[in-house]
Design an enzyme around this catalytic site. Structure first.
Site, PDB file in Angstrom:
ATOM      1  N   PRO A   9       0.789  -1.231   0.000  1.00 42.37           N
ATOM      2  CA  PRO A   9       0.000   0.000   0.000  1.00 42.37           C
ATOM      3  C   PRO A   9       0.821   1.281   0.000  1.00 42.37           C
ATOM      4  CG  PRO A   9      -0.137  -1.109   2.126  1.00 42.37           C
ATOM      5  CD  PRO A   9       0.511  -2.065   1.176  1.00 42.37           C
ATOM      6  N   ASN A  10       0.302   2.244  -0.728  1.00 43.75           N
ATOM      7  CA  ASN A  10       0.843   3.607  -0.823  1.00 43.75           C
ATOM      8  C   ASN A  10       2.115   3.709  -1.654  1.00 43.75           C
ATOM      9  OD1 ASN A  10      -1.160   4.908   0.925  1.00 43.75           O
ATOM     10  ND2 ASN A  10      -0.243   3.654   2.538  1.00 43.75           N
ATOM     11  N   ARG A  17       4.142  10.979  -1.960  1.00 44.56           N
ATOM     12  CA  ARG A  17       4.188  10.790  -0.516  1.00 44.56           C
ATOM     13  C   ARG A  17       5.589  11.116   0.028  1.00 44.56           C
ATOM     14  NH1 ARG A  17       4.801   4.356   0.971  1.00 44.56           N
ATOM     15  NH2 ARG A  17       4.340   5.210   3.026  1.00 44.56           N
ATOM     16  N   TYR A  22      10.967   9.097   0.677  1.00 44.74           N
ATOM     17  CA  TYR A  22      10.856   8.093  -0.385  1.00 44.74           C
ATOM     18  C   TYR A  22      11.375   8.560  -1.747  1.00 44.74           C
ATOM     19  CZ  TYR A  22       7.994   5.705   3.051  1.00 44.74           C
ATOM     20  OH  TYR A  22       7.551   5.088   4.184  1.00 44.74           O
ATOM     21  N   ASN A  73       7.879  -5.860  -1.137  1.00 43.68           N
ATOM     22  CA  ASN A  73       7.883  -4.695  -0.249  1.00 43.68           C
ATOM     23  C   ASN A  73       6.451  -4.577   0.265  1.00 43.68           C
ATOM     24  OD1 ASN A  73       7.847  -2.284   1.058  1.00 43.68           O
ATOM     25  ND2 ASN A  73       8.902  -1.117  -0.532  1.00 43.68           N
ATOM     26  N   ALA A  76       3.364  -0.876   4.762  1.00 40.58           N
ATOM     27  CA  ALA A  76       2.942  -0.895   6.172  1.00 40.58           C
ATOM     28  C   ALA A  76       2.514  -2.289   6.648  1.00 40.58           C
ATOM     29  CB  ALA A  76       1.814   0.115   6.392  1.00 40.58           C
ATOM     30  N   HIS A  79       4.585  -4.597   9.064  1.00 42.77           N
ATOM     31  CA  HIS A  79       4.677  -4.471  10.504  1.00 42.77           C
ATOM     32  C   HIS A  79       3.572  -5.213  11.263  1.00 42.77           C
ATOM     33  CE1 HIS A  79       7.594  -1.645   9.074  1.00 42.77           C
ATOM     34  NE2 HIS A  79       6.671  -0.866   8.540  1.00 42.77           N
ATOM     35  N   ASP A  86       1.863 -15.702   6.499  1.00 43.22           N
ATOM     36  CA  ASP A  86       1.381 -17.065   6.217  1.00 43.22           C
ATOM     37  C   ASP A  86       1.437 -17.369   4.726  1.00 43.22           C
ATOM     38  OD1 ASP A  86       0.899 -17.798   8.815  1.00 43.22           O
ATOM     39  OD2 ASP A  86      -1.273 -17.420   8.742  1.00 43.22           O
ATOM     40  N   GLU A  97      12.584  -9.672   1.445  1.00 49.82           N
ATOM     41  CA  GLU A  97      11.858  -8.460   1.856  1.00 49.82           C
ATOM     42  C   GLU A  97      12.678  -7.220   1.491  1.00 49.82           C
ATOM     43  OE1 GLU A  97      11.063  -8.524   6.093  1.00 49.82           O
ATOM     44  OE2 GLU A  97      10.734  -6.366   6.149  1.00 49.82           O
ATOM     45  N   HIS A  99      12.698  -2.704   1.435  1.00 49.96           N
ATOM     46  CA  HIS A  99      12.116  -1.389   1.765  1.00 49.96           C
ATOM     47  C   HIS A  99      12.977  -0.311   1.146  1.00 49.96           C
ATOM     48  CE1 HIS A  99       9.443  -3.304   4.589  1.00 49.96           C
ATOM     49  NE2 HIS A  99      10.486  -4.012   5.000  1.00 49.96           N
ATOM     50  N   SER A 101      13.084   2.865   2.313  1.00 52.10           N
ATOM     51  CA  SER A 101      13.630   3.700   3.387  1.00 52.10           C
ATOM     52  C   SER A 101      14.388   2.844   4.407  1.00 52.10           C
ATOM     53  CB  SER A 101      12.487   4.456   4.080  1.00 52.10           C
ATOM     54  OG  SER A 101      11.648   3.544   4.750  1.00 52.10           O
ATOM     55  N   ARG A 106      13.769   4.772  11.817  1.00 51.16           N
ATOM     56  CA  ARG A 106      12.574   5.609  11.792  1.00 51.16           C
ATOM     57  C   ARG A 106      11.756   5.316  13.053  1.00 51.16           C
ATOM     58  NH1 ARG A 106       9.692   5.054   6.122  1.00 51.16           N
ATOM     59  NH2 ARG A 106       8.476   6.768   7.044  1.00 51.16           N
ATOM     60  N   ARG A 110       8.317   0.580  12.843  1.00 55.92           N
ATOM     61  CA  ARG A 110       8.872   0.125  11.566  1.00 55.92           C
ATOM     62  C   ARG A 110      10.034  -0.854  11.754  1.00 55.92           C
ATOM     63  NH1 ARG A 110       6.186   3.461   7.899  1.00 55.92           N
ATOM     64  NH2 ARG A 110       5.792   5.508   8.776  1.00 55.92           N
TER      65      ARG A 110
HETATM   66  C1  DQA Z   1       8.312   0.998   3.305  1.00 49.18           C
HETATM   67  C2  DQA Z   1       8.518   1.205   4.799  1.00 49.18           C
HETATM   68  C3  DQA Z   1       7.221   0.973   5.555  1.00 49.18           C
HETATM   69  O1  DQA Z   1       7.429   1.166   6.943  1.00 49.18           O
HETATM   70  C4  DQA Z   1       6.158   1.936   5.083  1.00 49.18           C
HETATM   71  O2  DQA Z   1       4.937   1.661   5.728  1.00 49.18           O
HETATM   72  C5  DQA Z   1       5.997   1.959   3.604  1.00 49.18           C
HETATM   73  C6  DQA Z   1       7.177   1.850   2.751  1.00 49.18           C
HETATM   74  C7  DQA Z   1       9.580   1.338   2.494  1.00 49.18           C
HETATM   75  O3  DQA Z   1       9.666   0.907   1.351  1.00 49.18           O
HETATM   76  O4  DQA Z   1      10.452   2.050   2.992  1.00 49.18           O
HETATM   77  O5  DQA Z   1       4.897   2.176   3.093  1.00 49.18           O
HETATM   78  O6  DQA Z   1       8.024  -0.371   3.085  1.00 49.18           O
END
Ligand code: DQA
Length: 145
Positions: A9-10, A17, A22, A73, A76, A79, A86, A97, A99, A101, A106, A110
């Site tokens: 998401p996002n 954002r 980012y 990735n 959110a 977390h 699963d 995995e 990310h 950032s 942070r 996170r």
């Molecule tokens: C993220 C880090 C997460 O904590 C955050 O919720 C994101 C982006 C990253 O790519 O840095 O949406 O996964």
């Protein structure tokens, strides 16, 4: 070799954002960056994004059999989504995995990843290059030179 990349998401709001965290590049820039890296390295890459937990699971379940590895990735969901944990545990391809950032530098929430134990490795804090580190990690672990 082929790799399935799934973004949570996002991440479709990259460039909009929190650009100081980012970056100013868009989600399309990320996708193009990954696809062209794949082309130069002769790796087939497909990239998906969803803002919904269930849809992320559906994407993984319906596509994983066509791929050698998963890069995720979960944004959110990282977390707190035991459902995505699963899902990753239930597939028989390696998962990594990533990310953009530096999640370890942070907010405290996170620093916790419930996804991490289902993954072989975690790369973070390098922007788009976090994904490249993950691709290279997968490549090194495979027999494909
Ligand atoms: C993220 C880090 C997460 O904590 C955050 O919720 C994101 C982006 C990253 O790519 O840095 O949406 O996964």
């Amino acid at each position: 070799m082929n790799i399935l990349i799934v973004n949570g998401p996002n991440l479709n709001f990259l460039g909009i954002r929190e650009p100081d965290i980012y970056g100013k590049k868009s989600y399309n820039d990320l996708v193009n960056f990954l696809l062209s890296y794949g082309t130069t390295k002769m790796i087939e890459i497909e990239v998906y994004q969803s803002n919904s937990e269930g849809e992320i699971i559906d994407i993984i379940q319906s596509n994983y059999t066509r791929f050698d590895a998963l890069i995720i990735n979960p944004a959110a969901f990282t977390h707190y989504s035991y459902a995505i944990y699963d899902c990753i545990k239930s597939i028989n391809i390696p998962a990594v995995e990533v990310h953009l950032s530096n999640v370890m530098d942070r907010e405290d929430f996170r620093k916790i990843s419930v996804i991490e134990p289902a993954c072989l490795a975690k790369f973070y804090g390098k922007g788009f290059n976090s994904y490249i580190e993950a691709i290279e990690f997968i490549k090194e672990g495979s027999n494909i030179k």
